[in-house]
Design an enzyme around this catalytic site. Structure first.
Site, short mmCIF file in Angstrom:
data_model
loop_
_atom_site.label_atom_id
_atom_site.label_comp_id
_atom_site.label_asym_id
_atom_site.label_seq_id
_atom_site.Cartn_x
_atom_site.Cartn_y
_atom_site.Cartn_z
N GLU A 15 26.29 17.69 -118.30
CA GLU A 15 26.74 16.53 -119.07
C GLU A 15 28.00 15.91 -118.46
OE1 GLU A 15 26.09 16.31 -123.24
OE2 GLU A 15 25.76 18.46 -123.38
N CYS A 61 25.23 9.65 -123.43
CA CYS A 61 24.05 10.51 -123.30
C CYS A 61 22.81 10.04 -124.05
CB CYS A 61 24.38 11.94 -123.70
SG CYS A 61 24.93 12.16 -125.39
N ASP A 101 23.81 13.80 -117.03
CA ASP A 101 23.19 12.83 -117.94
C ASP A 101 23.86 11.45 -117.91
OD1 ASP A 101 25.48 13.48 -119.36
OD2 ASP A 101 24.44 13.94 -121.23
N HIS A 102 24.93 11.31 -117.17
CA HIS A 102 25.59 10.02 -116.85
C HIS A 102 26.84 10.35 -116.06
CE1 HIS A 102 28.39 10.90 -120.13
NE2 HIS A 102 27.34 11.08 -120.92
#
Length: 586
Positions: free
Chosen positions: A48, A87, A296-297
């Site tokens: 994450e 997310c 996720d980013h």
């Protein structure tokens, strides 16, 4: 075993930074034939809030032996971009193969913050034929597991996964069944920067994955009296390590400490990645599995997460192919999260459905041409709302602000738990931020922004009003207009009106119809009046034992005497139906 021949093209881009006018140039194209199993296992390792802070992508600050090994044995992809800087919308894109802003899923989050916003809780509602990518893989015979974060902007139907829990693991599948398994790592999340700083996620979670006999206490700690070592604060770097601070943040003790935490968290995440990879090797599955690692980013720091500058969108990806094929290579093609779903299907030899808005970058149905642009959107984040769209090519980023009258920075309670964010606000109020650091705190923002991301990687110098770049500005304007029209995105559309549209004017979330079960011909035939609803069922044996997994209804079947059946229908974005139960007494 039959072999599926897959051709991958790896490009090396040589960037000329001597002139802002020069476009990126491609070196000699390198191609190599890769032979993959016809039905390869696929393992996703997802962390994450992750920028390119690891050695395989040039940042040598902290050692990541497991990710470094993965990169040495695989291919690195430096130009992967999420569809949002946060997310849930990004995960919606991955799960469906559709842009979040085209299905009502771009507000973070659709089902929470109702007290702050005054809105009803709702879910994204994709077209009726859309299924989660995991369900499509299950239909093809794959055992699909998620361990264990979902967060798709909608509730997953019971047909989505064979397992989705802290115990979900490929080890629970049938013998020789191919698998698609996701493991999510939370150590690098933004909240890992909060104070007091400590071990955010217990390391043993993934070591114990698949072992349903292992017990966790409610607070997440292992049910053991001798695990005090896991409560220690991780310390992978000396406390006096000096870090390079991006120019949009102040370089002081507060920011330096948050950077120390950031890198420590990455090292902790790397240990969990290593635990899962060891399980794969121990099971003898390493060389029959495609391993994909990504974030996720972008990064977790202020002016990174939630924004659609590269710092919020760009995340590293590593793919290890069986037998270390193409090991040590770098593929510079532009890739979007919207491409993941079609690529997964392409890798197992299945043609992606027409509704998917991305394109496969690997496999049998790999797109004939690499993408020229990636697109991104930003709308509501928790309790504050904006409306921003972006398009990027290999060098330039164009941003369109639909609310120029409000500043980029909007006070967001969750983000303000980060010490660096608190420090930024303190220095802003004291008038001690420099011009670059103050850009985020402007009272308004330009309607358009254009950045040369090679010459200006932090996206500080807006070129939109520079006549030298009019050609590029018009190109990206037109590309954005075309994209918005193609996906039916209406930026700045009021969220309350969006909910009304998703619910077809109803005051309540639509409900999936009860499944119809027909037994008239000696077979079980199941249908649902709700168009596009997925139908799941379980067969309960004579002793009343209920299976853990919901099967996907595909065709009529017979039910043995004394067995019973439970059925549930669910269209994505709707309320699921109630469970219908029948006994075999016919």
């Amino acid at each position: 075993m039959r072999i599926l021949s897959v051709v991958l093209f790896t490009y090396i881009l040589i960037i000329s930074c001597q002139s802002k006018k020069n476009d990126s140039k491609k070196d000699i194209e390198i191609s190599s034939s890769i032979e993959l199993p016809e039905r390869p296992n696929i393992l996703w390792l997802v962390t994450e809030d992750m920028g390119a802070y690891i050695p395989p992508f040039g940042d040598l600050t902290v050692k990541t032996p497991n990710l470094t090994r993965l990169a040495n044995e695989g291919v690195i992809y430096p130009n992967l971009y999420s569809t949002s800087g946060v997310c849930a919308p990004s995960r919606a894109a991955i799960a469906t193969g559709m842009y979040p802003s085209s299905i009502g899923g771009n507000h973070m989050r659709t089902s929470s913050n109702t007290k702050q916003t005054g809105l009803k809780a709702y879910e994204a509602v994709p077209p009726s034929d859309v299924k989660m990518i995991s369900e499509l893989l299950r239909i093809e015979g794959y055992y699909c597991t998620n361990n264990y974060k979902e967060d798709y902007q909608f509730k997953a139907p019971v047909t989505a996964w064979d397992e989705s829990s802290a115990y979900a693991h490929w080890r629970n599948r049938k013998a020789d069944q191919p698998f698609f398994s996701i493991f999510n790592f939370t150590e690098t999340h933004e909240s890992g920067l909060f104070e007091p700083y400590g071990f955010r996620q217990i390391e043993t979670r993934h070591y114990q994955a698949g072992n349903r006999a292992y017990k966790w206490k409610q607070n997440g700690l292992p049910d053991s009296k001798n695990r005090t070592d896991e409560l220690e604060t991780p310390n992978h770097l000396p406390k006096d390590t000096k870090f390079d601070i991006p120019p949009y943040l102040p370089d002081n003790e507060v920011t330096q400490r948050d950077m120390w935490k950031l890198y420590n968290n990455i090292a902790e995440m790397d240990k969990q990645v290593g635990a899962v990879l060891k399980q794969l090797e121990d099971d003898g599955l390493l060389e029959s599995t495609i391993i994909i690692f990504y974030g996720d980013h972008g990064g977790p720091l202020p002016r990174e997460k939630r924004l659609i500058y590269d710092s919020g969108l760009n995340t590293p990806m590593i793919i290890r192919y069986p037998k270390k094929m193409m090991s040590g290579k770098k593929d510079n093609q532009l890739i979007s999260f919207i491409d993941f779903a079609p690529t997964l299907l392409s890798l197992i030899g299945v043609k992606p459905p027409e509704y998917m808005q991305g394109q496969a970058f690997l496999g049998k149905y790999k797109a004939k041409e690499e993408r020229n642009y990636i697109h991104a959107a930003a709308d509501r984040f928790d309790e504050v709302t904006d409306a921003i769209r972006a398009v990027r090519d290999n060098q330039f980023k164009y941003i369109r602000n639909y609310r120029p009258q409000q500043g980029y920075y909007l006070p967001l309670a969750y983000r303000e738990k980060i010490p660096t964010m608190q420090e930024l606000l303190k220095l802003r109020d004291a008038g001690k931020l420099n011009d670059i650091q103050m850009q985020w705190f402007r009272d308004s923002k330009p309607e358009e922004e254009l950045f040369d991301c090679n010459a200006d990687p932090h996206e500080i110098n807006n070129l939109a009003n520079n006549p030298e770049y009019n050609k590029k500005l018009n190109e990206l304007r037109n590309e954005m207009d075309s994209w918005l029209n193609n996906i039916n995105d209406k930026p700045n559309f009021p969220e309350e009106k969006l909910i009304e549209k998703l619910w077809n004017g109803s005051a309540d979330k639509p409900l999936t119809s009860m499944p119809n079960i027909d037994t008239s011909k000696g077979e079980i035939t199941i249908s649902c009046e709700t168009e596009g609803a997925s139908i799941g069922y379980k067969i309960i044996d004579k002793k009343g034992v209920e299976p853990k997994v919901w099967e996907i209804y595909k065709e009529p079947f017979t039910l043995a005497n004394g067995f019973s059946l439970i059925v549930k229908a669910h269209r994505i974005g709707y309320k699921s139906s109630k469970i219908v139960e029948i006994e075999n007494n016919f």
